[in-house]
Design a protein around this motif. Structure first.
Motif, PDB file in Angstrom:
ATOM      1  N   VAL A  59       0.589  -1.114  -0.048  1.00 52.76           N
ATOM      2  CA  VAL A  59      -0.180  -0.359  -0.274  1.00 52.76           C
ATOM      3  C   VAL A  59       0.886   1.439   0.169  1.00 52.76           C
ATOM      4  O   VAL A  59       0.208   1.812  -0.750  1.00 52.76           O
ATOM      5  N   SER A  62       2.046   1.702  -3.917  1.00 50.23           N
ATOM      6  CA  SER A  62       0.386   2.055  -4.472  1.00 50.23           C
ATOM      7  C   SER A  62       0.101   3.916  -4.280  1.00 50.23           C
ATOM      8  O   SER A  62       0.104   4.418  -4.851  1.00 50.23           O
ATOM      9  N   GLU A  63       0.828   3.857  -2.847  1.00 52.07           N
ATOM     10  CA  GLU A  63      -0.163   5.330  -2.057  1.00 52.07           C
ATOM     11  C   GLU A  63       0.708   6.536  -2.621  1.00 52.07           C
ATOM     12  O   GLU A  63       0.795   7.698  -3.829  1.00 52.07           O
ATOM     13  N   GLN A  66       0.344   6.506  -6.854  1.00 51.81           N
ATOM     14  CA  GLN A  66      -0.848   6.677  -7.129  1.00 51.81           C
ATOM     15  C   GLN A  66      -0.544   8.871  -7.027  1.00 51.81           C
ATOM     16  O   GLN A  66      -1.134   9.639  -7.558  1.00 51.81           O
ATOM     17  N   GLU A 100      -5.084   2.569 -10.699  1.00 49.33           N
ATOM     18  CA  GLU A 100      -6.806   3.122 -10.085  1.00 49.33           C
ATOM     19  C   GLU A 100      -6.924   1.021  -9.252  1.00 49.33           C
ATOM     20  O   GLU A 100      -7.121   0.475  -8.510  1.00 49.33           O
ATOM     21  N   ASN A 103      -4.388  -0.483  -6.917  1.00 49.84           N
ATOM     22  CA  ASN A 103      -4.767   0.553  -5.899  1.00 49.84           C
ATOM     23  C   ASN A 103      -6.037  -0.331  -5.022  1.00 49.84           C
ATOM     24  O   ASN A 103      -6.069  -0.603  -3.473  1.00 49.84           O
ATOM     25  N   SER A 106      -4.255  -3.386  -3.509  1.00 45.82           N
ATOM     26  CA  SER A 106      -3.722  -3.010  -2.471  1.00 45.82           C
ATOM     27  C   SER A 106      -4.251  -2.641  -1.374  1.00 45.82           C
ATOM     28  O   SER A 106      -3.594  -3.072   0.200  1.00 45.82           O
TER      29      SER A 106
END
Length: 358
Positions: A59, A62-63, A66, A100, A103, A106
């Protein structure tokens, strides 16, 4: 007519809510993924996250990616328009969809991992107080114990969410904007870096100071407030039989006012800090705007690109405005976790076995 049809669709969905929930319950496999584990309260509380290191690493990646992509969206679309190239638009859409999907995966993994941690904290916390020798409970408030465990659980939720979905995206997003400014102009990049450091330092130091000064008062007064309220309910018969209802009501009123007073003082102090941060942010926007205007007039960049660049910076500045509040929430979460660990380690010990495994 449209509203009635819309409400009709909602009502149909609500009528099938049990079916929908059971379907997701069976297909998601969430229950089997939530696994409780032992917690050693002698070790630092942050080590419990190492039990789910893969989920948190996924995560985090991913974050981070993003937030970089989201921060540069306006600039990317501005370049697409200025270049008038549909290929760039297709590439942008493809990357957007991929991020997306990553995300969602995750977040699913993270939510399962976090539920395991939160459940373990709750189970292990209450188990500790059940196994500690009764003599230690004779001088402790049941209301305080319940308040500390519940607060730690809720604060843990808020603390993790703040770090992963606020502090991390804001910091990485703004950093990516600063790097972009450097790619267009060294002066733009330097101004962005200086104001980023200045705003972050003022916001972080100010909010941490306010939290450190006032959170301890809020915790103590909140716990007394909760303890009196809970004990009034538990001891209802005793209070009524001794004609102490008025006394206990006044006692709860005093504790409530003390708690609300401490919280209000903390909020007012933060509002003064926010005013100072906003002055820094508007100053940075004015200076960046002046530089970009000068660059468009000299022909260094196109007007469309300059506009997109300015809007990107303004958006990033608006995001960094939130960093003070999120740092405060994160700091309060850390304080609550430290407070629970300290309370448990100083509460008492178990001197005889009470569990099957013992």
């Amino acid at each position: 007519m449209i509203f009635s049809n819309f409400m009709g669709i909602i009502n149909k969905i609500l009528n099938k809510k049990d079916t929908i929930y059971k379907f997701l319950q069976e297909k998601s496999g969430i229950r089997n993924r939530i696994k409780f584990f032992e917690i050693d309260f002698k070790k630092p509380w942050w080590k419990i996250f190492l039990k789910q290191r893969f989920a948190f690493a996924l995560v985090l990646v991913s974050e981070s990616v993003q937030s970089i992509f989201d921060s540069l969206t306006l600039l990317i679309l501005g370049l697409v328009v200025s270049q008038q190239n549909y290929i760039y638009l297709i590439i942008y859409t493809t990357i957007y969809l991929f991020l997306e999907i990553l995300n969602r995966v995750s977040l699913y993994t993270y939510q399962n991992a976090f539920s395991s941690i939160q459940g373990s904290l709750n189970q292990q916390g209450f188990r500790f107080f059940l196994t500690v020798d009764p003599i230690h409970h004779s001088t402790k408030s049941t209301g305080v114990i319940q308040s500390k465990i519940n607060s730690a659980g809720s604060q843990l939720t808020g603390m993790l969410d703040v770090f992963l979905f606020d502090i991390l995206p804001i910091s990485i997003g703004y950093f990516s904007i600063v790097v972009t400014l450097f790619s267009f102009s060294r002066l733009l990049g330097l101004v962005g870096v200086v104001f980023f450091i200045l705003i972050t330092m003022v916001s972080f130091v100010g909010n941490v100071t306010v939290s450190k000064v006032f959170t301890s008062f809020w915790i103590k007064k909140r716990e007394r407030w909760n303890a009196i309220a809970i004990e009034n309910l538990y001891q209802n018969n005793l209070i009524r039989s001794t004609f102490s209802t008025d006394k206990q009501t006044r006692k709860l009123e005093t504790a409530t006012k003390d708690g609300l007073e401490a919280r209000t003082i903390a909020h007012f102090s933060r509002s003064l800090l926010i005013f100072c941060i906003r002055l820094l942010i508007i100053s940075s926007i004015v200076i960046i705007s002046a530089i970009i205007i000068n660059m468009t007039q000299s022909g260094s960049i196109e007007v469309v690109t300059g506009t997109a660049l300015l809007l990107t910076f303004v958006r990033g500045s608006g995001q960094i405005m939130r960093i003070g509040r999120v740092v405060t929430r994160f700091t309060e979460g850390v304080e609550n976790m430290n407070d629970l660990w300290k309370f448990i380690n100083n509460f008492g010990q178990q001197t005889f076995p009470v569990l099957d495994k013992d």
